[in-house]
Enzyme design. Structure first.
Site, mmCIF file in Angstrom:
data_model
loop_
_atom_site.group_PDB
_atom_site.id
_atom_site.type_symbol
_atom_site.label_atom_id
_atom_site.label_comp_id
_atom_site.label_asym_id
_atom_site.label_seq_id
_atom_site.Cartn_x
_atom_site.Cartn_y
_atom_site.Cartn_z
ATOM 1 N N ALA A 1 -9.576 44.845 -31.914
ATOM 2 C CA ALA A 1 -8.780 44.985 -33.149
ATOM 3 C C ALA A 1 -7.623 44.001 -33.242
ATOM 4 C CB ALA A 1 -8.236 46.399 -33.238
ATOM 5 N N LYS B 1 -7.974 40.760 -37.795
ATOM 6 C CA LYS B 1 -6.757 40.687 -38.622
ATOM 7 C C LYS B 1 -7.018 39.984 -39.939
ATOM 8 C CE LYS B 1 -3.991 39.342 -35.086
ATOM 9 N NZ LYS B 1 -2.873 38.929 -34.305
ATOM 10 N N ARG C 1 -7.652 46.175 -25.710
ATOM 11 C CA ARG C 1 -7.066 46.450 -24.397
ATOM 12 C C ARG C 1 -5.562 46.640 -24.452
ATOM 13 N NH1 ARG C 1 -10.054 41.684 -21.361
ATOM 14 N NH2 ARG C 1 -9.116 40.775 -23.202
ATOM 15 N N TYR D 1 -22.173 34.134 -44.204
ATOM 16 C CA TYR D 1 -22.557 33.319 -45.365
ATOM 17 C C TYR D 1 -23.502 34.073 -46.295
ATOM 18 C CZ TYR D 1 -19.871 29.184 -44.917
ATOM 19 O OH TYR D 1 -18.806 28.328 -44.950
ATOM 20 N N GLY E 1 -23.124 36.956 -47.206
ATOM 21 C CA GLY E 1 -22.314 37.831 -48.060
ATOM 22 C C GLY E 1 -21.573 37.060 -49.139
ATOM 23 N N ASP F 1 -22.726 26.521 -34.262
ATOM 24 C CA ASP F 1 -21.676 27.236 -35.006
ATOM 25 C C ASP F 1 -22.031 27.373 -36.489
ATOM 26 O OD1 ASP F 1 -19.055 28.452 -35.086
ATOM 27 O OD2 ASP F 1 -18.350 26.669 -36.147
ATOM 28 N N HIS G 1 -25.555 29.679 -40.466
ATOM 29 C CA HIS G 1 -25.166 29.683 -41.879
ATOM 30 C C HIS G 1 -26.089 28.815 -42.747
ATOM 31 C CE1 HIS G 1 -21.830 31.780 -40.347
ATOM 32 N NE2 HIS G 1 -20.976 30.794 -40.183
ATOM 33 N N GLN H 1 -18.577 27.194 -52.225
ATOM 34 C CA GLN H 1 -17.127 27.280 -52.127
ATOM 35 C C GLN H 1 -16.537 25.898 -51.968
ATOM 36 O OE1 GLN H 1 -16.909 29.651 -48.512
ATOM 37 N NE2 GLN H 1 -16.693 27.849 -47.283
ATOM 38 N N TYR I 1 -23.997 23.772 -61.315
ATOM 39 C CA TYR I 1 -24.125 22.785 -62.372
ATOM 40 C C TYR I 1 -25.393 21.956 -62.225
ATOM 41 C CZ TYR I 1 -21.601 19.565 -59.209
ATOM 42 O OH TYR I 1 -21.204 18.811 -58.147
#
Ligand code: BG6
Length: 466
Positions: free
Chosen positions: A13, A19, A46, A180, A182, A236, A241, A355, A361
């Site tokens: 978390a 975050k 932790r 990606y 989503g 990566d 993606h 993005q 177009y």
């Protein structure tokens, strides 16, 4: 009345992803009233933290996206009251058992449904899944685990990870995220293709000359050097993606919109592709850990001979993700002599800008108004910001909501993952074995020059470099 609860435990978390993406996405879903009536969010990590400290940490990155939205502050406070924290080791059955106890208190005798979102490094995935599953899985509802990439480094390590996870989970409990999938314009890809007669019949080698998948970022690997050094841009961005976008783009029509039907088609198209070879990528010496370009081919009736060019790079001059579809030229074009110098072979191009500034177009050849007969290229432009006043949800919102609702369409099934690794593993091994020296490119430049040779070899040009 709903007698079930959903608890979402964010394992890891205090990390960046939690975050920046997970908590804000959960809040956005809460704000839009998309979360179930009874839900609880637990942060698990932790470090020692109180509930108040977690809430304070989470509150720093919550946004209402549009500042002046109604009741935003009140909603944030209500949301934060549903967030709790439990400190524990990722490999401790006891610590997860303590979490289980707390979850039960919140569930208050209702049917318990639990999600564990693993936002932790891959080397501790299996331990955490083991402990969550043995000590903290739901006794009377469902338990799901969301996993983030990297899912291994190659075919073997990925298969080993899947095997280890399946000691504790069924395949349908594992939600492998590729965020990606989503993204709004990636989701729209099938809509554009399958529900528009002006596109659907053109979607093949008969009319399409090449498809280009372009990913660039205007920042480097700052702060993530350790991870990046181990994985590099091919693992990566490309293997997941961009390849996912390619599979959606090129798959045959699924029997229905059901998750299994869609994923069956994606697997089929991935398995029809040729594994990459060194010669399909930017020439020797032009392959760097932060930039790569490759040409992929699908050996089936629809796509034989059509190059699917991919390039992905960090520390370039802009940030964008685009799908560019270059059509063939009109045979015997009557107007060829009226093309201006910029028209070249005057092919149409459909651009899906994922993005930023989401847009679709279509470049067409058009007569420049006036008495003469000169043609130029113009765009029919669907700019989302101008067309839709609604803000676009973050990819994580859609994916988290789907995971809560058990919708698996946008998650990666294990056979898809295997097929994706099968395409890239031989190349990755060859690159490592031959110790290919990267071609350097200046921070902020457009790309290493090698990308032009790659495109030229397939007799096309990169659409974004015009
Ligand atoms: C992640 C990669 O999966 O996607 C990052 O690990 C990359 O290297 C990021 O920066 C890009 O995501 P987005 O949504 O910002 O385009």
């Amino acid at each position: 009345k709903d007698n079930s609860t959903v608890s979402i435990t964010v394992v890891g978390a205090s990390g960046d992803l939690a975050k920046k993406k997970i908590f804000p996405a959960l809040f956005a879903l809460y704000y839009e009233d998309c979360l179930p009536e009874h839900f609880t969010i637990f942060g698990y990590a932790r470090s020692k933290m109180t509930d108040a400290e977690l809430r304070n940490m989470v509150s720093q990155t919550l946004t209402c996206r549009i500042d002046k939205r109604e009741n935003c502050t009140e909603k944030m406070e209500l949301f934060l009251k549903r967030c709790f924290y439990h400190s524990g080791q990722y490999d401790s059955l006891d610590n997860f058992a303590e979490l289980d106890k707390k979850l039960k208190e919140h569930e208050d005798g209702r049917v318990s449904n639990r999600i564990f979102y693993l936002s932790i490094p891959p080397n501790i995935f299996v331990d955490a899944v083991k402990c969550a599953s043995l000590s903290a899985s739901s006794a009377n509802g469902w338990t799901r685990v969301i996993v983030e990439k990297p899912f291994g480094r190659d075919s073997e390590s990925s298969a080993a990870l899947t095997k280890d996870l399946k000691q504790y989970l069924e395949e349908d409990q594992i939600f492998r995220i590729d965020h990606y999938l989503g993204k709004e314009l990636v989701e729209n890809l099938s809509v554009l293709r399958f529900s528009n007669l002006i596109f659907e019949p053109l979607w093949s080698r008969q009319y399409i000359r090449s498809v280009q998948l372009i990913f660039s970022e205007d920042f480097g690997t700052e702060g993530r050097g350790g991870y990046f050094d181990h994985y590099g841009i091919i693992r990566d961005i490309m293997q997941n993606h961009l390849l996912q976008i390619l599979a959606l783009f090129a798959m045959e029509t699924p029997v229905s919109l059901d998750a299994e039907d869609i994923r069956n088609e994606k697997v089929k198209v991935l398995r029809s592709m040729r594994p990459l070879k060194l010669e399909d990528t930017v020439p020797q010496g032009s392959l760097t850990p932060t930039f790569a370009a490759a040409a992929l081919f699908i050996d089936n009736a629809r796509w034989e001979g059509v190059p699917f060019l991919m390039k992905a790079g960090k520390a370039l001059h802009d940030k964008r993700t685009e799908i560019r579809v270059q059509f063939r030229h009109v045979p015997g074009n009557l107007y060829k002599r009226n093309f201006g110098p910029d028209l070249d072979d005057a092919t149409n191009e459909l651009v899906i800008r994922v993005q930023p500034d989401e847009a679709i177009y279509l470049t067409i050849n058009n007569k420049v108004p006036g008495l003469g007969m000169k043609l130029d290229r113009s765009n029919l432009n669907l700019l989302y910001a101008a067309r839709y006043s609604k803000e676009i949800p973050d990819a994580y919102e859609r994916l988290l909501l789907d995971a809560i609702e058990g919708e698996r369409r946008l998650f990666i099934r294990s056979d898809e993952l295997d097929a994706a690794w099968a395409l890239f593993t031989p190349l990755l091994k060859e690159l490592e074995e031959k110790n290919i020296i990267p071609e350097y490119y200046p921070y902020g430049s457009r790309s290493p020059v090698g990308v032009h040779y790659l495109a030229a070899r397939h007799n096309v040009k990169w659409g974004d470099l015009d």
